[in-house]
Design an enzyme around this catalytic site. Structure first.
Site, PDB file in Angstrom:
ATOM      1  N   TYR A 176       0.849  -1.197   0.000  1.00 40.03           N
ATOM      2  CA  TYR A 176       0.000   0.000   0.000  1.00 40.03           C
ATOM      3  C   TYR A 176       0.881   1.242   0.000  1.00 40.03           C
ATOM      4  O   TYR A 176       1.782   1.378   0.834  1.00 40.03           O
ATOM      5  CB  TYR A 176      -0.911   0.016   1.240  1.00 40.03           C
ATOM      6  CG  TYR A 176      -1.822   1.225   1.271  1.00 40.03           C
ATOM      7  CD1 TYR A 176      -2.856   1.347   0.357  1.00 40.03           C
ATOM      8  CD2 TYR A 176      -1.637   2.243   2.197  1.00 40.03           C
ATOM      9  CE1 TYR A 176      -3.691   2.462   0.359  1.00 40.03           C
ATOM     10  CE2 TYR A 176      -2.471   3.364   2.215  1.00 40.03           C
ATOM     11  CZ  TYR A 176      -3.490   3.465   1.295  1.00 40.03           C
ATOM     12  OH  TYR A 176      -4.316   4.568   1.296  1.00 40.03           O
ATOM     13  N   ASP A 277       9.306   4.354   0.345  1.00 40.56           N
ATOM     14  CA  ASP A 277       8.090   4.915   0.938  1.00 40.56           C
ATOM     15  C   ASP A 277       8.218   4.780   2.451  1.00 40.56           C
ATOM     16  O   ASP A 277       8.049   3.707   3.015  1.00 40.56           O
ATOM     17  CB  ASP A 277       6.855   4.180   0.410  1.00 40.56           C
ATOM     18  CG  ASP A 277       5.567   4.794   0.943  1.00 40.56           C
ATOM     19  OD1 ASP A 277       5.658   5.692   1.810  1.00 40.56           O
ATOM     20  OD2 ASP A 277       4.487   4.365   0.514  1.00 40.56           O
ATOM     21  N   LYS A 304       2.691  11.151   8.067  1.00 41.02           N
ATOM     22  CA  LYS A 304       2.322  10.703   9.421  1.00 41.02           C
ATOM     23  C   LYS A 304       3.065  11.448  10.534  1.00 41.02           C
ATOM     24  O   LYS A 304       2.729  12.570  10.836  1.00 41.02           O
ATOM     25  CB  LYS A 304       2.494   9.191   9.503  1.00 41.02           C
ATOM     26  CG  LYS A 304       1.562   8.480   8.474  1.00 41.02           C
ATOM     27  CD  LYS A 304       1.169   7.136   8.906  1.00 41.02           C
ATOM     28  CE  LYS A 304       0.524   6.336   7.802  1.00 41.02           C
ATOM     29  NZ  LYS A 304      -0.887   6.061   7.990  1.00 41.02           N
TER      30      LYS A 304
HETATM   31  C1  LIG Z   1       3.321   3.151   3.275  1.00 35.96           C
HETATM   32  C2  LIG Z   1       2.259   4.185   3.040  1.00 35.96           C
HETATM   33  N1  LIG Z   1       2.355   4.995   1.982  1.00 35.96           N
HETATM   34  C3  LIG Z   1       1.446   5.947   1.729  1.00 35.96           C
HETATM   35  C4  LIG Z   1       0.364   6.114   2.557  1.00 35.96           C
HETATM   36  C5  LIG Z   1      -0.646   7.191   2.263  1.00 35.96           C
HETATM   37  O1  LIG Z   1      -0.528   8.191   3.227  1.00 35.96           O
HETATM   38  P1  LIG Z   1      -1.777   9.174   3.522  1.00 35.96           P
HETATM   39  O2  LIG Z   1      -2.831   8.352   4.188  1.00 35.96           O
HETATM   40  O3  LIG Z   1      -1.211  10.254   4.389  1.00 35.96           O
HETATM   41  O4  LIG Z   1      -2.220   9.685   2.186  1.00 35.96           O
HETATM   42  C6  LIG Z   1       0.217   5.297   3.681  1.00 35.96           C
HETATM   43  C7  LIG Z   1      -0.922   5.456   4.592  1.00 35.96           C
HETATM   44  O5  LIG Z   1      -1.153   4.709   5.499  1.00 35.96           O
HETATM   45  C8  LIG Z   1       1.197   4.304   3.925  1.00 35.96           C
HETATM   46  O6  LIG Z   1       1.097   3.490   4.979  1.00 35.96           O
END
Ligand SMILES: Cc1ncc(COP(=O)(O)O)c(C=O)c1O
Length: 468
Positions: A176, A277, A304
């Protein structure tokens, strides 16, 4: 697995608050329970369902039969609209590393709010937070802020395309990375959509143009030889390989020794950019997740915890690559955003990150080790086949003794297994907030061994109510 209790759940007590070390209330509140006819959460959900599809505004908070609406949070505890209090092991999906309403963050934000909340100008605070992150993260020479992890990932992908002049990306099946169409390919495909192990299909969801699938190469986590072949086959078209060093969507299954190093070498060989990421895993160390795993990517996406509880995102990396955003050069990637580097967000982020000193990380990660160890011992004593994945302040347990390798190896006990919803409810009744999609959780700095012991005992007790 079968659930023996639940239809009429008992009043959800604020048991943990009775704990002497953490008491914020002296006795259990005499409130209507979440399941009662008059529950405020039930009423709010009915109203929400009339004005929002599904009665919510993000799928990640869905809980059957309806969500528990929050009223307030303090430290590692959340009080719901019925007045019941629970220990929070989700922390807004890992974003609150200091827990709720940290006094210093709150004071800093209050000061900032009184001075104005948004300007068509930069502020000193955004420079300070950028400086702090550049100083900490070894591969980040420069960065730019945005409003979410999804945006940060999107900007990293666009930067990689602009820099390399190529258009495809590769990502791992099951991982994700947020809402951007290209990284959302194959984030949780059903097994009838998987395709061959040596050539995973690119699966898109309704709403995404099918052409997106053509520009995404799907890789199997930990399958080094297959990855080698797929990357080589697309080497002249790939702008980037995006990876999360401990991907939640792939059950936080650890990368096999040498796998991440292989990704670094293979991408460098073909001048493909490697994007880490770090949105979720940045909390693993003072210098971030890639550093914790010994990898030096070209670009990273962050969000986050760096927003201290406010919406945030950032993309950062090597100066040469980040120059694609520089208006004084030959600008290639346009980057706007009304609320980018919002002063309230960066103030909260700065205060939070300043509190996260190397010692604080060490203590928090030590608590994480304690948690994993206690969970493993509890599962063993129960005779329950289970494996605890995760690292530092993040944990995820899988009820299997099967080999965990990639997304496909999670089949049968993945996040969609309904047993997790039942387990979540049993934990809620015991005063614990846990994900309804697995035994996944994270720690925050206000926690001590007491909360972790309480969690493990509550889980032990809850598992005893489920028949396998
Ligand atoms: C690894 C990862 N990338 C991207 C995202 C997307 O972040 P956001 O919810 O701030 O758009 C998340 C969200 O949980 C994530 O866990």
């Amino acid at each position: 697995m079968e659930v023996q209790v639940l239809s009429t759940a008992p009043n959800i007590m604020n048991r943990p608050s009775a704990h002497p070390a953490n008491s914020t209330k002296d006795s259990a509140p005499d409130t209507a329970s979440y399941f009662s006819e008059n529950a405020v959460s039930r009423q709010l959900y009915e109203r929400a369902s009339r004005v929002m599809p599904g009665g919510n505004t993000r799928h990640s908070i869905v809980l059957a039969p309806y969500p528990i609406f929050a009223a307030s949070g303090s430290g590692c505890r959340v009080t719901d609209v019925e007045g019941d209090q629970r220990i929070d092991f989700l922390n807004n999906y890992t974003s609150l590393i200091l827990g709720h309403a940290d006094p210093q963050v709150t004071a800093a934000v209050q000061r900032r709010v009184a001075l104005g909340t948004a300007f068509t100008m930069p502020t000193a605070e955004d420079v300070e937070l950028a400086e702090l992150l550049v100083e900490r993260v070894p591969y980040v020479d420069q960065l730019r802020f945005c409003n979410s992890g999804s945006e940060a990932v999107m900007l990293a992908v666009k930067a990689a395309r602009a820099f390399t002049g190529r258009h495809k990306i590769a990502k791992f099946e099951g991982a994700y990375h947020g809402l951007y169409d290209y990284v959302a390919v194959s984030e949780g495909p059903n097994c009838d959509e998987w395709g061959e192990p040596g050539a995973p299909r690119s699966v898109t969801e309704p709403g995404t143009p099918p052409s997106v699938a053509e520009d995404v190469v799907v890789l199997p986590w930990n399958r080094l030889e297959t990855c080698r072949e797929l990357i080589a086959a697309h080497r002249d078209e790939l702008a980037a390989v995006i990876f999360d060093p401990m991907p939640l969507g792939i059950g936080m299954i650890a990368a096999r020794p040498g796998f991440l190093e292989f990704l670094r070498e293979e991408t460098a060989r073909y001048r493909i950019l490697l994007i880490a990421d770090e949105v979720l895993n940045f909390r693993l160390s003072y210098r971030g997740a890639a550093h914790a795993f010994g990898i030096q990517p070209d670009l990273g996406s962050f969000a986050k915890i760096i927003g201290g509880g406010f919406p945030v995102g950032a993309v950062g990396g090597a100066r040469q690559v980040m120059s694609v955003f520089d208006h004084t050069g030959s600008l290639k990637v346009h980057h706007g955003g009304t609320f980018n580097a919002n002063p309230v967000t960066v103030t909260a982020g700065l205060e939070t990150m300043q509190q996260m000193t190397p010692d604080t990380y060490e203590r928090l990660n030590g608590l994480g080790d304690y948690m994993s160890d206690r969970l493993r011992r509890m599962f063993r004593d129960r005779g329950l086949p289970a494996q605890v994945c995760g690292r530092g302040s993040l944990f995820l347990a899988h009820f299997t003794s099967g080999e965990l390798v990639d997304f496909r190896s999670l089949r049968g006990f993945s996040r969609t297994n309904p047993v997790y919803g039942d387990l979540c409810h049993l934990m809620l009744q015991r005063g614990i907030i846990l994900s309804p999609r697995g035994v996944f959780g994270c720690l925050s700095t206000p926690m001590t061994e007491i909360e972790l012991d309480y969690f493990v005992d509550a889980l032990d007790d809850s598992l005893g109510k489920l028949t396998f």
